[in-house]
Write an enzyme that holds these catalytic residues in place. Sequence first.
Site, short mmCIF file in Angstrom:
data_model
loop_
_atom_site.label_atom_id
_atom_site.label_comp_id
_atom_site.label_asym_id
_atom_site.label_seq_id
_atom_site.Cartn_x
_atom_site.Cartn_y
_atom_site.Cartn_z
N ASP A 57 6.87 -2.79 4.38
CA ASP A 57 6.83 -1.91 3.21
C ASP A 57 7.24 -2.74 2.00
O ASP A 57 6.81 -3.89 1.87
CB ASP A 57 7.70 -0.67 3.44
CG ASP A 57 7.26 0.51 2.57
OD1 ASP A 57 6.05 0.81 2.57
OD2 ASP A 57 8.11 1.12 1.91
N ASP A 108 3.68 -4.60 8.28
CA ASP A 108 4.40 -5.15 7.12
C ASP A 108 5.78 -4.53 7.05
O ASP A 108 6.13 -3.66 7.84
CB ASP A 108 3.62 -4.83 5.84
CG ASP A 108 3.47 -3.33 5.63
OD1 ASP A 108 4.34 -2.74 4.96
OD2 ASP A 108 2.49 -2.74 6.14
#
Length: 302
Positions: free
Chosen positions: A218, A216
């Site tokens: 973050d 991802d």
Amino acid sequence: MAETDGTAPAMIGVIGGSGLYALEGLEEARWQAVETPWGAPSDEILTGRLGGVPVAFLPRHGRGHRLPPSDIPYRANIDALKRLGVTDILSVSACGSFREEMAPGDFVLADQFIDRTVARAKSFFGPGLVAHVSLAEPVCGRLRAALGAAAAPLELRVHPGGTYLAMEGPQFSTLAESRMYRESWGCDVIGMTNMPEAKLAREAELCYATVAMVTDYDSWHPDHGEVDIQAILATMHANVAKARALLAAVIPAMGAARAPCCHGCDRALEFALITAPEARDPALLARLDAVAGRVLGRGPGA
């Protein structure tokens, strides 16, 4: 025992992160319990051979993901691997990315760490035996190069370096933290488990490298918003298959024998022990039989 050409037997330790709870393709595979002076490791350790190379696999969170990052027994894990004869550790872990170009699904071969953990025992040494090892280069360049070479023909998106921010967790970053780590601190990826793991590996004179698998962005990315655990899990499962392919390629290529580490990882304690021999705590010395046996002249590391 050293070979006549200066090499010695190698054993590759693999610490599997989120989603990687077993290593496929091992011959002579068996799970075995290992006792350590630092308590029980995260789980039993799966030993066997991959391409003729001895391997010891440890699921960092335990099979079924039982342990949160702060409760992983890092000292017991590293001691157990060293006690089994491991010489090199390949760490695999999920991470978030602070860089647009380090996209979900990519791998980052981190070469630096910033340790922001606060609730973990970070050293095998302490009162009764003080030691200071160098962590200027916390990742073994030899292992990192081997991982990069093995990844090339697999057509994986691999970034050859980067700074890994280790946070305590288990919560993800606030937006303000994410922006600070990215913009002010210059970090590239963020995770919860590579520290103090890398520090302890260095104290145990084990070569260490990490494969940080991006799941991802973050929380800093304006087009992705806050961390979505469902999206993370989907990406993580895809990453695990790629990680297994990478390990299946790199471990046989490393071979069953190794020369002394050209970066000195396996001699990190050579001048690190500060406490005078007559002032050393016998109880602590006994606990260090595997980790520091080479320099203490005792136990399986001697």
